[in-house]
Write an enzyme that holds these catalytic residues in place. Structure first.
Site, PDB file in Angstrom:
ATOM      1  N   GLY A  11       0.817  -1.301  -0.006  1.00  0.00           N
ATOM      2  CA  GLY A  11      -0.603   0.143  -0.175  1.00  0.00           C
ATOM      3  C   GLY A  11       1.045   1.710   0.402  1.00  0.00           C
ATOM      4  O   GLY A  11       2.715   1.441  -0.440  1.00  0.00           O
ATOM      5  N   GLN A  12       0.493   1.959   0.041  1.00  0.00           N
ATOM      6  CA  GLN A  12       1.177   3.778   0.011  1.00  0.00           C
ATOM      7  C   GLN A  12       2.295   4.103   0.592  1.00  0.00           C
ATOM      8  O   GLN A  12       2.714   3.985   0.900  1.00  0.00           O
ATOM      9  CB  GLN A  12      -0.435   4.913   0.306  1.00  0.00           C
ATOM     10  CG  GLN A  12      -0.287   6.638   0.272  1.00  0.00           C
ATOM     11  CD  GLN A  12      -0.090   7.810   1.262  1.00  0.00           C
ATOM     12  OE1 GLN A  12      -1.547   6.753   2.093  1.00  0.00           O
ATOM     13  NE2 GLN A  12      -0.458   8.938   0.617  1.00  0.00           N
ATOM     14  N   ASP A  34       2.481  -9.127   1.170  1.00  0.00           N
ATOM     15  CA  ASP A  34       1.152  -8.573   1.405  1.00  0.00           C
ATOM     16  C   ASP A  34       0.474  -9.691   0.216  1.00  0.00           C
ATOM     17  O   ASP A  34       1.462 -10.712  -0.312  1.00  0.00           O
ATOM     18  CB  ASP A  34       1.115  -7.276  -0.243  1.00  0.00           C
ATOM     19  CG  ASP A  34       0.605  -6.788  -0.180  1.00  0.00           C
ATOM     20  OD1 ASP A  34      -0.127  -5.320   0.588  1.00  0.00           O
ATOM     21  OD2 ASP A  34      -0.741  -7.155  -0.645  1.00  0.00           O
ATOM     22  N   ASP A  51      -1.262 -13.340   3.341  1.00  0.00           N
ATOM     23  CA  ASP A  51      -2.710 -12.911   3.959  1.00  0.00           C
ATOM     24  C   ASP A  51      -2.221 -12.984   4.873  1.00  0.00           C
ATOM     25  O   ASP A  51      -2.504 -13.590   5.656  1.00  0.00           O
ATOM     26  CB  ASP A  51      -3.902 -14.700   3.235  1.00  0.00           C
ATOM     27  CG  ASP A  51      -4.902 -13.527   3.858  1.00  0.00           C
ATOM     28  OD1 ASP A  51      -5.596 -12.786   4.528  1.00  0.00           O
ATOM     29  OD2 ASP A  51      -6.040 -13.908   2.796  1.00  0.00           O
ATOM     30  N   TYR A 140     -13.464   2.844   9.750  1.00  0.00           N
ATOM     31  CA  TYR A 140     -12.433   2.642  10.190  1.00  0.00           C
ATOM     32  C   TYR A 140     -12.062   3.572  11.242  1.00  0.00           C
ATOM     33  O   TYR A 140     -10.600   2.868  12.051  1.00  0.00           O
ATOM     34  CB  TYR A 140     -12.118   3.851   8.452  1.00  0.00           C
ATOM     35  CG  TYR A 140     -10.802   4.319   8.362  1.00  0.00           C
ATOM     36  CD1 TYR A 140     -10.006   3.015   8.338  1.00  0.00           C
ATOM     37  CD2 TYR A 140     -10.391   5.872   8.823  1.00  0.00           C
ATOM     38  CE1 TYR A 140      -8.651   3.925   8.507  1.00  0.00           C
ATOM     39  CE2 TYR A 140      -8.812   6.020   9.273  1.00  0.00           C
ATOM     40  CZ  TYR A 140      -7.891   4.868   8.764  1.00  0.00           C
ATOM     41  OH  TYR A 140      -6.473   5.345   8.300  1.00  0.00           O
ATOM     42  N   LYS A 144      -9.766   1.635  13.981  1.00  0.00           N
ATOM     43  CA  LYS A 144      -8.708   2.458  14.771  1.00  0.00           C
ATOM     44  C   LYS A 144      -8.741   2.262  16.259  1.00  0.00           C
ATOM     45  O   LYS A 144      -7.592   2.352  17.146  1.00  0.00           O
ATOM     46  CB  LYS A 144      -8.440   3.829  14.627  1.00  0.00           C
ATOM     47  CG  LYS A 144      -7.908   3.923  12.795  1.00  0.00           C
ATOM     48  CD  LYS A 144      -6.494   3.461  12.035  1.00  0.00           C
ATOM     49  CE  LYS A 144      -6.048   2.841  11.080  1.00  0.00           C
ATOM     50  NZ  LYS A 144      -5.063   2.089  11.231  1.00  0.00           N
ATOM     51  N   ILE A 170      -1.602  11.127   4.657  1.00  0.00           N
ATOM     52  CA  ILE A 170      -0.344  10.901   4.072  1.00  0.00           C
ATOM     53  C   ILE A 170      -0.017  11.801   2.545  1.00  0.00           C
ATOM     54  O   ILE A 170      -0.891  10.473   1.991  1.00  0.00           O
ATOM     55  CB  ILE A 170       0.682   9.909   4.642  1.00  0.00           C
ATOM     56  CG1 ILE A 170       0.556   9.340   6.053  1.00  0.00           C
ATOM     57  CG2 ILE A 170       2.072   9.581   3.996  1.00  0.00           C
ATOM     58  CD1 ILE A 170       1.091   7.907   6.195  1.00  0.00           C
TER      59      ILE A 170
END
Ligand code: SER
Length: 314
Positions: A11-12, A34, A51, A140, A144, A170
């Site tokens: 990911g990012q 990943d 996974d 989300y 968190k 980010i």
């Protein structure tokens, strides 16, 4: 940190954290994984398809590589999470729970990103304190906050070295974020360079915290290397760097591309999320407990982003 496993490395954050960590700790000591094959991550160090929702496979990777630190970067972001809350819960909590359990069984430290999304409409909006009301209204954010509590629990109950940062949006130029509310602040640079125009889904005057990727990467390593005796908090530290609105960012881009224009086609889901998040976090605990200090501001970042993205688009 001598031998690191990263789950959700494609990911990012992961696509830049992997080379950054390999530069510091040695390529062979950073195992990137990943759920799917990822271009580039296996070029200069170990990569495996893994996974993170499969605890047996995660435990086997940890044992095989003699891992001492797990970076859990698996997450569905805020806007995409609202489209499928059940899947967001399963993925976000499943990967964290497995990381913590594998860490407990194999004596590893764990880093997990938290987010400004852990706060909600009842949190103080300006200079949001480190310890305050946290009642997020997105799945989300609920993941968190739960993740922060669970990570603290594993620290208190089992002595697992869990640490985390509440990241702002980010901004980066390698891998696009996928499905977040702060994504506009990345997309705008690509569109400014491609078309001289950007249509923004987030209202023009909403402030959100943002950070440039080089600062985010440095923060992760500084926190993970911090003396545990100095940490009064663990999961998770407020982090701040810059806070701006779409209007402010557009004006900054216009300084480099005078003909740049922006208009707005508001996505009601992103609007509601953005309005529920703080304007700016108070990061004094991160500064005091492990010496956090940002290096990038909006103008230095914009100069760098426009240069790097332009090179990429050539
Ligand atoms: N960048 C994330 C999002 O917008 C927040 O952590 O969902």
């Amino acid at each position: 940190m001598k031998k690191i496993l990263i789950v959700g490395a494609g990911g990012q954050i992961g696509s830049e954290l992997v080379p950054y960590l390999r530069g510091i700790y040695g390529a062979e000591n950073v195992v990137a994984t990943d759920v799917r094959e990822c271009k580039g991550l296996g070029d200069d160090g170990p990569f495996e398809v893994l996974d993170a929702l499969n605890p047996t496979n995660m435990a086997s990777a940890v044992a095989r590589h003699g891992i001492d630190t797990i970076f859990n970067l698996v997450a569905l972001l805020s806007a995409v999470g609202e489209r499928n809350p059940q899947m967001a819960w399963n993925i976000n909590m499943g990967a964290l729970f497995n990381s913590l359990e594998v860490a407990r069984q194999h004596h590893c430290a764990v880093f997990t990103p938290s987010s400004i999304g852990a706060f909600g409409p009842t949190s103080p909006k300006d200079m949001t304190p480190q310890d305050t009301i946290m009642q997020p209204t997105t799945i989300y954010g609920i993941c968190k906050v739960t993740g922060e509590l669970l990570s603290n629990y594993y620290h208190q109950k089992y002595g697992i070295d869990t640490r985390s940062i509440r990241f702002p949006g980010i901004i980066s130029n390698k891998t696009l974020p996928g499905g977040g509310t702060t994504d506009y602040a990345v997309e705008i640079y690509y569109e400014a360079l491609r078309n001289g125009h950007y249509t923004c889904a987030v209202p023009h005057d909403v402030y959100m915290d943002m950070i440039y990727m080089p600062d985010a990467l440095r923060a992760i390593v500084e926190l993970m290397e911090a003396d545990p005796a100095k940490l009064k908090h663990r999961n998770s530290f407020n982090l701040a760097s810059m806070s701006f609105t779409p209007d402010i960012l557009a004006a900054e881009i216009k300084r480099h591309i005078p003909d740049f224009t922006i208009d707005f086609d508001i996505d009601p889901v992103k609007e509601a999320i953005a309005n529920s998040w703080p304007n700016q976090l108070d990061d004094s605990c991160a500064r005091e407990e492990w010496g956090w200090k940002p290096q990038w501001d909006i103008s230095a970042m914009t100069r760098d982003m426009l240069e790097k993205v332009a090179m990429k688009l050539k």
